[in-house]
Each structure stands twice: as structure tokens, then as C-alpha cells.
Design a protein around this motif. Structure first.
Motif, mmCIF file in Angstrom:
data_model
loop_
_atom_site.group_PDB
_atom_site.id
_atom_site.type_symbol
_atom_site.label_atom_id
_atom_site.label_comp_id
_atom_site.label_asym_id
_atom_site.label_seq_id
_atom_site.Cartn_x
_atom_site.Cartn_y
_atom_site.Cartn_z
ATOM 1 N N ALA A 108 0.838 -1.195 0.000
ATOM 2 C CA ALA A 108 0.000 0.000 0.000
ATOM 3 C C ALA A 108 0.876 1.249 0.000
ATOM 4 O O ALA A 108 2.020 1.214 0.475
ATOM 5 C CB ALA A 108 -0.907 -0.017 1.233
ATOM 6 N N PRO A 109 0.355 2.350 -0.520
ATOM 7 C CA PRO A 109 1.108 3.608 -0.456
ATOM 8 C C PRO A 109 1.449 3.929 1.000
ATOM 9 O O PRO A 109 0.629 3.729 1.896
ATOM 10 C CB PRO A 109 0.127 4.634 -1.025
ATOM 11 N N GLY A 110 2.667 4.385 1.235
ATOM 12 C CA GLY A 110 3.097 4.712 2.588
ATOM 13 C C GLY A 110 3.720 3.549 3.333
ATOM 14 O O GLY A 110 4.135 3.692 4.477
ATOM 15 N N VAL A 111 3.783 2.365 2.689
ATOM 16 C CA VAL A 111 4.380 1.190 3.316
ATOM 17 C C VAL A 111 5.743 0.944 2.671
ATOM 18 O O VAL A 111 5.874 0.911 1.456
ATOM 19 C CB VAL A 111 3.481 -0.052 3.160
ATOM 20 N N SER A 112 6.761 0.791 3.518
ATOM 21 C CA SER A 112 8.129 0.589 3.054
ATOM 22 C C SER A 112 8.717 -0.675 3.655
ATOM 23 O O SER A 112 8.315 -1.108 4.732
ATOM 24 C CB SER A 112 9.009 1.761 3.492
ATOM 25 N N LEU A 158 12.006 -2.057 5.314
ATOM 26 C CA LEU A 158 13.180 -1.509 5.981
ATOM 27 C C LEU A 158 14.056 -2.617 6.547
ATOM 28 O O LEU A 158 13.552 -3.559 7.153
ATOM 29 C CB LEU A 158 12.770 -0.589 7.135
ATOM 30 N N GLU A 159 15.360 -2.482 6.337
ATOM 31 C CA GLU A 159 16.326 -3.383 6.948
ATOM 32 C C GLU A 159 16.712 -2.774 8.290
ATOM 33 O O GLU A 159 17.066 -1.592 8.355
ATOM 34 C CB GLU A 159 17.575 -3.499 6.072
ATOM 35 N N THR A 160 16.628 -3.566 9.358
ATOM 36 C CA THR A 160 17.004 -3.085 10.688
ATOM 37 C C THR A 160 18.027 -4.041 11.284
ATOM 38 O O THR A 160 18.281 -5.112 10.733
ATOM 39 C CB THR A 160 15.783 -3.007 11.632
ATOM 40 N N GLU A 161 18.585 -3.671 12.416
ATOM 41 C CA GLU A 161 19.533 -4.557 13.083
ATOM 42 C C GLU A 161 18.858 -5.831 13.578
ATOM 43 O O GLU A 161 19.512 -6.834 13.830
ATOM 44 C CB GLU A 161 20.240 -3.838 14.244
ATOM 45 N N LYS A 162 17.538 -5.815 13.682
ATOM 46 C CA LYS A 162 16.798 -6.988 14.143
ATOM 47 C C LYS A 162 16.151 -7.756 12.995
ATOM 48 O O LYS A 162 15.397 -8.681 13.235
ATOM 49 C CB LYS A 162 15.730 -6.570 15.150
ATOM 50 N N GLY A 163 16.422 -7.364 11.756
ATOM 51 C CA GLY A 163 15.842 -8.047 10.604
ATOM 52 C C GLY A 163 15.109 -7.076 9.704
ATOM 53 O O GLY A 163 15.259 -5.858 9.819
ATOM 54 N N THR A 164 14.291 -7.619 8.834
ATOM 55 C CA THR A 164 13.547 -6.811 7.872
ATOM 56 C C THR A 164 12.120 -6.613 8.352
ATOM 57 O O THR A 164 11.489 -7.548 8.845
ATOM 58 C CB THR A 164 13.558 -7.495 6.493
ATOM 59 N N VAL A 165 11.623 -5.401 8.188
ATOM 60 C CA VAL A 165 10.266 -5.077 8.616
ATOM 61 C C VAL A 165 9.531 -4.330 7.507
ATOM 62 O O VAL A 165 10.146 -3.720 6.638
ATOM 63 C CB VAL A 165 10.243 -4.204 9.900
ATOM 64 N N LEU A 166 8.218 -4.418 7.571
ATOM 65 C CA LEU A 166 7.369 -3.533 6.786
ATOM 66 C C LEU A 166 7.027 -2.380 7.716
ATOM 67 O O LEU A 166 6.615 -2.602 8.861
ATOM 68 C CB LEU A 166 6.069 -4.222 6.365
ATOM 69 N N PHE A 167 7.218 -1.158 7.254
ATOM 70 C CA PHE A 167 6.867 0.011 8.046
ATOM 71 C C PHE A 167 5.692 0.695 7.385
ATOM 72 O O PHE A 167 5.752 1.091 6.221
ATOM 73 C CB PHE A 167 8.036 0.991 8.155
ATOM 74 N N ASP A 168 4.588 0.795 8.112
ATOM 75 C CA ASP A 168 3.397 1.487 7.634
ATOM 76 C C ASP A 168 3.452 2.904 8.180
ATOM 77 O O ASP A 168 3.086 3.158 9.331
ATOM 78 C CB ASP A 168 2.137 0.767 8.107
ATOM 79 N N GLY A 169 3.952 3.823 7.362
ATOM 80 C CA GLY A 169 4.107 5.216 7.765
ATOM 81 C C GLY A 169 2.795 5.907 8.062
ATOM 82 O O GLY A 169 2.757 6.883 8.811
ATOM 83 N N ARG A 170 1.701 5.413 7.517
ATOM 84 C CA ARG A 170 0.386 6.028 7.762
ATOM 85 C C ARG A 170 -0.057 5.795 9.193
ATOM 86 O O ARG A 170 -0.701 6.639 9.789
ATOM 87 C CB ARG A 170 -0.663 5.448 6.806
ATOM 88 N N GLY A 187 2.243 4.405 11.592
ATOM 89 C CA GLY A 187 3.405 4.342 12.466
ATOM 90 C C GLY A 187 3.619 2.951 13.042
ATOM 91 O O GLY A 187 4.105 2.807 14.154
ATOM 92 N N ARG A 188 3.274 1.919 12.264
ATOM 93 C CA ARG A 188 3.376 0.539 12.747
ATOM 94 C C ARG A 188 4.436 -0.216 11.962
ATOM 95 O O ARG A 188 4.630 0.004 10.773
ATOM 96 C CB ARG A 188 2.031 -0.176 12.576
ATOM 97 N N TYR A 189 5.113 -1.142 12.658
ATOM 98 C CA TYR A 189 6.112 -2.017 12.063
ATOM 99 C C TYR A 189 5.603 -3.449 12.087
ATOM 100 O O TYR A 189 4.957 -3.861 13.043
ATOM 101 C CB TYR A 189 7.420 -1.977 12.868
ATOM 102 N N PHE A 190 5.931 -4.209 11.046
ATOM 103 C CA PHE A 190 5.580 -5.623 10.985
ATOM 104 C C PHE A 190 6.842 -6.398 10.624
ATOM 105 O O PHE A 190 7.409 -6.206 9.544
ATOM 106 C CB PHE A 190 4.497 -5.872 9.928
ATOM 107 N N GLN A 191 7.296 -7.249 11.542
ATOM 108 C CA GLN A 191 8.501 -8.046 11.321
ATOM 109 C C GLN A 191 8.255 -9.067 10.217
ATOM 110 O O GLN A 191 7.215 -9.724 10.195
ATOM 111 C CB GLN A 191 8.873 -8.776 12.613
ATOM 112 N N LEU A 192 9.207 -9.201 9.304
ATOM 113 C CA LEU A 192 9.113 -10.190 8.243
ATOM 114 C C LEU A 192 10.056 -11.350 8.516
ATOM 115 O O LEU A 192 11.209 -11.141 8.882
ATOM 116 C CB LEU A 192 9.497 -9.576 6.887
ATOM 117 N N ASN A 193 9.567 -12.557 8.307
ATOM 118 C CA ASN A 193 10.460 -13.709 8.341
ATOM 119 C C ASN A 193 11.006 -13.890 6.920
ATOM 120 O O ASN A 193 10.724 -13.087 6.025
ATOM 121 C CB ASN A 193 9.749 -14.962 8.874
ATOM 122 N N LEU A 202 -4.042 -6.727 7.192
ATOM 123 C CA LEU A 202 -3.375 -5.708 8.013
ATOM 124 C C LEU A 202 -3.382 -4.327 7.361
ATOM 125 O O LEU A 202 -3.039 -3.339 8.004
ATOM 126 C CB LEU A 202 -1.934 -6.127 8.308
ATOM 127 N N GLY A 203 -3.743 -4.280 6.088
ATOM 128 C CA GLY A 203 -3.806 -3.000 5.389
ATOM 129 C C GLY A 203 -2.487 -2.529 4.820
ATOM 130 O O GLY A 203 -2.373 -1.382 4.400
#
Length: 95
Positions: free
Chosen positions: A17-21, A23-35, A37-43, A91-92
């Protein structure tokens, strides 16, 4: 008579969705929903699916990619990919 070619199942235009990125973090890869302000950890499976969506791949192609990457049968991979796609849509973060 010509044999019908099996039509590839698409992701029905599903993409992040627009606004979703991604992101690579020190704890792994996440989807960040900027609309929201939520993070979703990806396996690892989630990362393959999200990257494949970014390449406009259909479900069948994503399943083949998962089968090639892991020691898993096509039926299991198909179920897992479809479940992940349904979850990110619910999750949108995908539209």
C-alpha cells in the motif's frame, strides 16, 4: 485441437500500500506502515513474498521461488504464500 495453456494465477494487482516501506534493521527486515506508524517483522518467507510483489510477480511465480529457495513442496509453499498475502492485505499494508 490446441491444448489450453495453464493460466498463471496472479496476485490480482496486489502490492504494498502507499506509505508502506520495506526496511532493513539490526533486528531483521520489517514492513513500516508510515500512515499508522506501525512495524511488521518479516520472516524469510515474508521477505521473499514482499520482494516478489515489488517485481510484480504472480502467486504461481512466487510459489516457485519459495520452492526453489527452501526444502518445501509446492502445496505447502502455495498455502504459506497465500496465507501471507491474505494476512498483509488484512493488516492494510497491501492493496
Amino acid at each position: 485441437m490446441f491444448a489450453k495453456k495453464k493460466k498463471e494465477t496472479t496476485n490480482e494487482g496486489l502490492s504494498l500500500a502507499p506509505g508502506v516501506s520495506v526496511l532493513e534493521t539490526e533486528k531483521g527486515t520489517v514492513l513500516f506502515d508510515g500512515r499508522q506508524g506501525r512495524y511488521f517483522q518479516l520472516n524469510e518467507l515474508g521477505l521473499i513474498v514482499v520482494k516478489s510483489l515489488g517485481e510484480a510477480m504472480g502467486v504461481d511465480a512466487i510459489v516457485r521461488r519459495v520452492v526453489e529457495a527452501y526444502d518445501v513442496d509446492a502445496k505447502t509453499a502455495d498455502a504459506d504464500v497465500r496465507a501471507f498475502l491474505a494476512q498483509i492485505k488484512e493488516l492494510g499494508v497491501a492493496a
